[in-house]
Scaffold this motif. Structure first.
Motif, PDB file in Angstrom:
ATOM      1  N   ASP A   1      -6.096  -1.702  -4.960  1.00 16.35           N
ATOM      2  CA  ASP A   1      -5.540  -2.180  -3.696  1.00 16.35           C
ATOM      3  C   ASP A   1      -6.522  -3.160  -3.053  1.00 16.35           C
ATOM      4  O   ASP A   1      -7.541  -2.754  -2.512  1.00 16.35           O
ATOM      5  N   GLU A   2      -6.205  -4.424  -3.132  1.00 15.38           N
ATOM      6  CA  GLU A   2      -7.028  -5.504  -2.589  1.00 15.38           C
ATOM      7  C   GLU A   2      -8.503  -5.387  -2.989  1.00 15.38           C
ATOM      8  O   GLU A   2      -9.373  -5.223  -2.153  1.00 15.38           O
TER       9      GLU A   2
ATOM     10  N   GLN B   1      -7.464   0.411  -0.181  1.00 14.31           N
ATOM     11  CA  GLN B   1      -7.615  -0.854   0.534  1.00 14.31           C
ATOM     12  C   GLN B   1      -8.845  -0.821   1.445  1.00 14.31           C
ATOM     13  O   GLN B   1      -9.664  -1.722   1.421  1.00 14.31           O
TER      14      GLN B   1
ATOM     15  N   THR C   1       0.833  -1.203   0.000  1.00  9.29           N
ATOM     16  CA  THR C   1       0.000   0.000   0.000  1.00  9.29           C
ATOM     17  C   THR C   1       0.865   1.249   0.000  1.00  9.29           C
ATOM     18  O   THR C   1       0.561   2.236  -0.680  1.00  9.29           O
TER      19      THR C   1
END
Ligand SMILES: Nc1ncnc2c1ncn2[C@@H]1O[C@H](COP(=O)(O)OP(=O)(O)OP(=O)(O)O)[C@@H](O)[C@H]1O
Ligand SMILES: [Mg+2]
Lengths: 275, 592
Positions: free
Chosen positions: A197-198, A106, A65
């Motif tokens: 991000d994820e 995220q 991240t």
């Protein structure tokens, strides 16, 4: 071509002519970030070529991240530079977005009290230019720009599989829909590289599968994608190339087969050396 | 009364002394008793409305010693009583509404009871009518409350759905007719309320209106009206505008209420500007009145007042522009360094700036004449549309055979000012710029990652808000005819902010209503001058508890406050890199 880019999947070349290697879109070199005494990123080199899907994996706290934050100007690198299409990026979030890098977060960061459509419209910000006077005057140009922005936003919503609803605010969407909305908002910036991000965190297998297809569709639109994920099956079946980070260092890079076999990767994940 | 199951009472007393549980178990009523007590209560109140409340005459308004007619505050029992009686037929759905209406009755009875015994030196002054009004409203409250308890216990699952059912509206033609009838009715109510002189009657009226709307709101009435108004917005706005323009003609040449409404209008206009800063962009500006003051001083200095230091007279329209520009420039000057920082720095800096402004004006004798201020500001003069002689705002006019006091001129000017501000607000809010502002309010990091330059847009919002305040200030200087530093205290900034929050952040009617409450009610509640601020404070606390979204909320903002989701706190607990940023790099936006 194989000799130059053995890790590059041919499927992503549809649309690109000839047999020469695809252009490098994004190149980060020597990115180093320190948080006090913690070396969060240690001289990371990274590149993304046109039309590819790059996976970024690594154990918790590896700095994935932070790497995204660094690319998008949310964290200033202590050393290193980022080039997009050969141009040096000024690492301010809005400048990065203007240049053509868009991201998701995220922990989802939508505009919770705006409608899904308005969320995506904010994503159109860079592609509309209407200022104070034209907003006050509401001339023909303003109305046309507004209408076309709305139309584009509705298309992006539709692309990720959401329907615009005027009475609904973004925070009342389901978790999976919020993730999709965040992607639609990022796509509305019409980025050259999309950083996810994820994207499947907290999703069930069916939603994860849908996300996989969505990312492929995004790539088919000609947008290169970098995706951070902990779900290895997702990463291995999706990515043309995988980069492994561990404690801020780039540990390994290659196709899914190569990365899976790399002893350093196995060690980083399992904590033991395979020998 | 129904016997409470022994096991239940046993449990409650064993584990903890839950007072509300205990009261409930004591006061619980069975089905038949509820109706008997409720009807008895209604009859009591009904009788009370026509009976004497004071035992001897001592100047308490409304001929309260007389029986046989509902004079004074007693008349306000009747609408609530009618509502309560109708609610009997809607039980158990209407139980909440019934409780609210009964509370209204209780407040009216209680307030007058206390006021009569206060002014009549003792409870002896209270006649039997007030006693049975109290008794009756308590009975009603009891009856309706026991319906509610029953629902809370889950024995009856019916009802309580009124607020959540989808809103159904009649045909468009009926919608228009409803709006057409409703707006004049509102205006008539408004004029009537202004005419209520004595504070005892006015407080009772407020209780009646407040309880009535609270009751109707629990039946979903306001969901319905807001949907109706949303559909017929243009029509409703036009009607309201006509009503506002007609108002001076209903005043018989008397300028008092026009004057009050002018100050409401001026502050409502400023509140709209503040609404851009606070409501749309989410910046906390605690020195907003200083920008208003800048406009006022500019206008005062450029109008060749009797007691002034600058002897020039500039045409008003130019003054309006100059005032707005100067205020906007000062806004940029204050905002540019501050808005680069995150968090609450802006609040601190604006707070300081407000004080600096006031103290500077207080001491700059050479320009502002210090604490004496600039006085004797002449009336406005603008080129007339009809003749060659300019239109002087100090003159009374005869229009359509009705004589309008000179304040009507300023009143109309204020309406124009307000409309201008409202157009500015809604057009900007409804554009790319407004969306960028809202995005910054919602999540600055996400907004900047979508290409919004946060410093630029925050500065734009701050400066625009400042210049709108400046514009309102230039008008206000001519209305009050004098400008001095003590009208621009921190308290005024807070009042404006409170008006915006109370009315509902981010809406135009909210700003108007908020300004109305804060600048109109004090005129009506002169009797409570000393405790005015105390009452506002209490009212704000109650508001924040029961209606945090404001009186006229933005449609979606309402939902935000209603659904208490722990999603964001969960995000904080996770402590991932992105949220930590906020605490780590407070000066992150500053350039190198
Ligand atoms: N703003 C910050 N200040 C200080 N330390 C930070 C900050 N952001 C991240 N870190 C630290 O940097 C390291 C890398 O964090 P990062 O969030 O990049 O990890 P990650 O690879 O994304 O992990 P995960 O898979 O759990 O999301 C962690 O040790 C984290 O605690
Ligand atoms: Mg992470």
């Amino acid at each position: 071509m194989k000799s130059v880019d053995s890790d590059f999947s041919p499927s992503s070349l549809s649309g690109l002519a000839g047999n020469f290697p695809p252009r490098v879109l994004l190149r980060a070199s020597g990115l180093t970030v320190r948080f006090g005494g913690l070396l969060a990123l240690d001289a990371v080199d990274f590149e993304v070529r046109e039309g590819e899907i790059v996976g970024l994996i690594g154990p918790n706290g590896a700095g994935k991240t932070t790497f995204f934050n660094c690319l998008t100007g949310l964290v200033m690198p202590d050393e290193g530079e980022v080039r997009y299409k050969g141009q040096l990026l000024v690492l301010r979030p809005y400048k990065v977005a203007e240049a053509g890098l868009a991201r998701t977060f995220q922990n989802i960061r939508l505009f919770p009290n705006m409608t899904p459509l308005e969320n995506v419209l904010v994503g159109r910000h860079c592609h509309t230019k209407e200022g104070v006077w034209s907003a006050l005057w509401r001339g023909k140009r303003f109305r046309e720009a507004e209408a076309s922005a709305r139309m584009a936003a509705a298309e992006f919503l539709d692309f990720v599989g959401l329907v615009p609803d005027e009475d609904l605010s973004a925070h009342s969407l389901s978790y999976g829909d919020q993730r999709r909305l965040e992607i639609a908002r990022a796509l509305a910036c019409e980025p050259g590289v999309l950083l996810l991000d994820e994207p499947t965190a907290g999703m069930n297998p069916r939603e994860t599968q849908a996300m996989l297809e969505l990312v492929q569709q995004i790539r088919d639109r000609g947008v290169a994608v970098v995706v951070i994920e902990h779900d290895m099956r997702f990463i291995f079946s999706l990515c043309d190339r995988i980069v492994v980070l561990d404690s801020g260092c780039k540990l390994s890079e290659g196709t899914s087969v190569e990365v899976r076999k790399d002893p350093r990767v196995i060690e980083a994940y399992l904590g033991i050396s395979p020998e | 009364m129904t016997p409470v199951p022994p096991s239940a009472s046993h449990l409650t007393s064993r584990h903890k002394t839950n007072w509300s549980e205990m009261w409930r178990s004591v006061l619980r009523l069975s089905g038949r008793w509820r109706f008997v007590l409720g009807i008895a209560g209604a009859l009591f109140v009904w009788t009370a409305a026509f009976s004497p409340w004071a035992s001897f005459a001592f100047g308490y308004p409304g001929k309260m010693t007389l029986s046989g007619f509902p004079g004074g505050a007693r008349v306000y029992l009747l609408p609530l009583l009618l509502l309560v009686s109708l609610l009997f037929f809607t039980l158990p759905v209407g139980a909440t509404a019934g409780v609210r209406a009964a509370l209204g009755l209780l407040f009216i009875a209680g307030y007058n009871f206390i006021a009569i015994s206060w002014e009549g030196d003792g409870v002896d002054a209270v006649a039997w009518g007030a006693w049975i009004a109290l008794l009756g409203s308590l009975l009603l409250l009891w009856a309706f409350a026991s319906f509610l308890w029953e629902e809370a216990d889950g024995r009856s699952l019916s009802g309580q759905t009124a607020g959540h059912t989808a809103v159904k509206l009649p045909d468009p033609i009926w919608q228009m007719l409803l709006v057409f009838g409703g707006v004049p009715a509102l205006l008539i109510c408004f004029v009537y309320a202004l005419d209520v002189e004595e504070s005892s009657r006015f407080v009772s009226l407020i209780c009646c209106l407040g309880a009535g709307s609270a009751a109707l709101s629990s039946l979903g009435f306001f969901n319905w009206t807001s949907e109706l108004l949303a559909r017929q917005r243009t029509f409703a706005v036009i009607l309201l505008l006509i009503a506002a323009l007609v108002f001076p003609f209903t005043q018989d040449g008397n300028g008092y209420w026009l004057r009050v409404l002018i100050s409401v209008g001026v502050f409502a206009s400023a509140a709209i500007g503040l609404n851009i800063v606070v409501g749309l962009t989410g910046l906390l500006d605690l020195g907003y009145i200083a920008f208003f003051g800048i406009g006022a001083y500019v206008s005062a200095l450029l109008s060749d007042a009797d007691f002034t230091t600058v002897h020039v007279r500039v045409p008003f329209l130019l003054v309006l522009l100059i005032g707005a520009t100067v205020a906007g420039l000062v806004g940029i000057f204050v905002g540019a360094p501050t808005l680069r920082l995150r968090g609450d720095y802006l609040a601190i800096v604006t707070l300081g700036f407000g004080e600096i402004f006031r103290i500077t004006m207080n001491n700059w004798n050479g320009l502002t004449r210090g604490p004496n201020g600039i006085a004797g500001i002449s009336d406005l003069e603008i080129p007339s549309l009809f003749g060659s002689t300019p239109l002087n705002f100090g003159d009374a006019h005869e229009v359509f055979g009705v004589s309008l006091p000179n304040f009507a001129n300023y009143y109309f000017l204020c309406i124009f000012l307000f409309i201008g501000m409202a157009i500015l607000f809604s057009r900007l809010g409804n554009s790319r710029i407004g969306r960028a502002w809202m995005a910054i309010r919602e999540d600055e990091i996400a907004a900047s990652s979508m290409g919004v330059n946060p410093v630029r847009f925050k500065l734009l919002s701050f400066a625009l808000g400042a210049s709108m305040a400046g514009a309102a200030g230039t008008v206000s200087a001519h209305v009050t005819q004098q400008v001095s530093p003590d009208s621009f205290t921190f308290m005024e900034s807070i009042l404006l902010l409170a008006a915006v929050v109370l009315g509902g952040m981010g809406t135009i009617p909210g700003a108007l209503l908020g300004a109305g409450v804060f600048y109109l009610l004090p005129e009506k509640l002169r009797a409570f001058q000393d405790v005015r601020m105390l009452m506002f404070g209490a009212a704000l606390i109650i508001m924040m508890r029961y209606r945090p979204e404001g009186l006229i909320p933005n449609r979606r903002r309402k939902a935000e406050f209603r659904e208490e989701k722990s999603r964001f706190s969960a995000g904080f607990l996770k402590g991932t890199g992105e949220l930590d940023l906020m605490q780590q790099n407070p000066v992150q936006e500053g350039g190198t």
